[in-house]
Design an enzyme around this catalytic site. Structure first.
Site, mmCIF file in Angstrom:
data_model
loop_
_atom_site.group_PDB
_atom_site.id
_atom_site.type_symbol
_atom_site.label_atom_id
_atom_site.label_comp_id
_atom_site.label_asym_id
_atom_site.label_seq_id
_atom_site.Cartn_x
_atom_site.Cartn_y
_atom_site.Cartn_z
ATOM 1 N N LYS A 1 35.462 80.095 66.632
ATOM 2 C CA LYS A 1 35.084 81.079 66.149
ATOM 3 C C LYS A 1 34.063 81.768 66.707
ATOM 4 O O LYS A 1 34.170 83.265 66.879
ATOM 5 C CB LYS A 1 34.705 80.308 64.616
ATOM 6 C CG LYS A 1 36.018 80.140 64.018
ATOM 7 C CD LYS A 1 35.122 79.913 62.329
ATOM 8 C CE LYS A 1 34.467 78.587 61.915
ATOM 9 N NZ LYS A 1 35.274 77.295 62.346
ATOM 10 N N ARG B 1 31.530 79.882 53.576
ATOM 11 C CA ARG B 1 32.439 78.300 53.877
ATOM 12 C C ARG B 1 32.775 78.204 52.709
ATOM 13 O O ARG B 1 33.229 76.887 52.295
ATOM 14 C CB ARG B 1 31.364 77.318 54.572
ATOM 15 C CG ARG B 1 31.559 77.060 55.872
ATOM 16 C CD ARG B 1 30.844 76.121 56.113
ATOM 17 N NE ARG B 1 30.952 75.395 57.332
ATOM 18 C CZ ARG B 1 31.105 75.912 58.362
ATOM 19 N NH1 ARG B 1 30.703 77.160 58.937
ATOM 20 N NH2 ARG B 1 30.889 74.430 59.554
ATOM 21 N N ARG C 1 33.828 69.409 73.721
ATOM 22 C CA ARG C 1 32.652 69.829 74.137
ATOM 23 C C ARG C 1 31.374 68.957 73.183
ATOM 24 O O ARG C 1 30.455 67.916 74.176
ATOM 25 C CB ARG C 1 31.948 69.917 72.431
ATOM 26 C CG ARG C 1 30.949 70.952 72.108
ATOM 27 C CD ARG C 1 31.089 72.113 71.039
ATOM 28 N NE ARG C 1 31.565 71.996 69.424
ATOM 29 C CZ ARG C 1 31.427 72.648 69.382
ATOM 30 N NH1 ARG C 1 31.735 73.851 69.249
ATOM 31 N NH2 ARG C 1 31.700 71.997 68.354
ATOM 32 N N ARG D 1 26.896 67.775 71.441
ATOM 33 C CA ARG D 1 26.497 68.450 70.548
ATOM 34 C C ARG D 1 26.374 67.529 69.774
ATOM 35 O O ARG D 1 27.368 66.682 69.163
ATOM 36 C CB ARG D 1 27.629 69.392 70.012
ATOM 37 C CG ARG D 1 27.200 70.530 68.724
ATOM 38 C CD ARG D 1 27.724 71.304 68.687
ATOM 39 N NE ARG D 1 27.846 72.063 66.627
ATOM 40 C CZ ARG D 1 28.610 73.149 66.429
ATOM 41 N NH1 ARG D 1 29.003 74.154 67.449
ATOM 42 N NH2 ARG D 1 29.323 72.433 65.369
ATOM 43 N N ARG E 1 33.784 67.503 58.413
ATOM 44 C CA ARG E 1 34.292 68.631 58.607
ATOM 45 C C ARG E 1 35.609 69.322 58.126
ATOM 46 O O ARG E 1 35.620 70.021 57.980
ATOM 47 C CB ARG E 1 33.169 69.018 59.831
ATOM 48 C CG ARG E 1 31.560 69.069 60.257
ATOM 49 C CD ARG E 1 30.900 68.580 61.809
ATOM 50 N NE ARG E 1 31.580 69.697 62.427
ATOM 51 C CZ ARG E 1 31.492 69.889 63.766
ATOM 52 N NH1 ARG E 1 32.009 68.465 64.732
ATOM 53 N NH2 ARG E 1 32.008 70.529 65.086
#
Ligand code: AP5
Ligand code: MG
Length: 202
Positions: free
Chosen positions: A15, A90, A138, A144, A155
């Site tokens: 996204k 969301r 990532r 992160r 998530r």
């Protein structure tokens, strides 16, 4: 013509990556609630202090906090010609709040008059294994803080429970959902998106 586009898709579906590119092409702001919340954490604001542990665990920040943050952002001048929303809404509560904010005139509200508050939803579809591969990559590259195996799992499970049903909510409210194959290279996915949108808003 206003360009009010929502990006929907699981964590790692691209996204943010695609919204950045599309924002340049369309000349409308990319509004990422994840980026805004990470900035609030980095700045040590009241919102950031409340959100930090929730985000690290992979849970959703409470609707009222996120809705207030987005409503304020959509009131800024640069959102008057449209926006790309990434990571919001969301939940159905957030989707309803967005409809209300837009019909109250925020963020390129109702120039066309009377129609749906959002022009189109872009839904990115990616295999579970590829999502995990991208997010773990990532984690290795950027570190992160919510890209741990536990947080990723949390998530993704919240996505399927709370967010994925929005792919039904929008058509039921008169908004098209463009389902895009999000597998393949960034450029391949981007050309699929622009092709689909050329039939909608470009
Ligand atoms: P947020 O920042 O939105 O993170 P997320 O939900 O975990 O989603 P990602 O950013 O990981 O996925 P993405 O689809 O944007 O993929 P990306 O382009 O980055 O939210 C973080 C947290 O904030 C939430 O968990 C929650 O706590 C809170 N929050 C945010 N919004 C909220 C809301 N509305 N309500 C409540 N809480 C909220 O790509 C991922 C990786 O894949 C990147 O490394 C990228 O380089 C790579 N990649 C992308 N496309 C490709 C491709 N085609 N091929 C190979 N690699 C690719
Ligand atoms: Mg993102």
């Amino acid at each position: 013509m206003t360009r009010r586009i929502l990006f929907l898709g699981p964590q790692g579906s691209g996204k943010g990556t695609q919204a950045v590119k599309l924002s340049v092409l369309l000349g409308v702001p990319h509004i990422s609630t994840g980026d805004m919340l990470r900035a609030a954490v980095a700045d040590g604001t009241e919102l950031g202090r409340r959100a930090e542990a929730i985000m690290a665990a992979g849970d959703l920040v409470p609707d009222d906090l996120v809705v207030a943050m987005v409503a304020e952002r959509l009131g800024a001048d640069d959102a008057h010609c449209g926006f790309l929303l990434d990571g919001f809404p969301r939940t159905e509560v957030q989707a309803r709040a967005l409809d209300e904010a837009l019909s109250a005139g925020q963020g390129a509200g109702v120039e066309g008059g009377g129609g749906a508050a959002v022009d189109v939803v872009v839904l990115l579809e990616v295999d579970h294994d590829e999502l995990m591969r991208r997010l773990l990559q990532r984690a290795a590259d950027q570190g992160r803080s919510d890209d741990t195996a536990e947080s990723i799992e949390r998530r993704l499970s919240i996505y399927w429970e709370e967010t994925a049903p929005l792919a039904e909510y929008y058509p039921a409210h008169g908004v098209d959902v463009a389902r895009i194959d999000g597998m393949g290279s960034v450029d391949e996915v981007f050309s699929r998106i622009t092709k689909a949108l050329s039939e909608e808003t470009l």
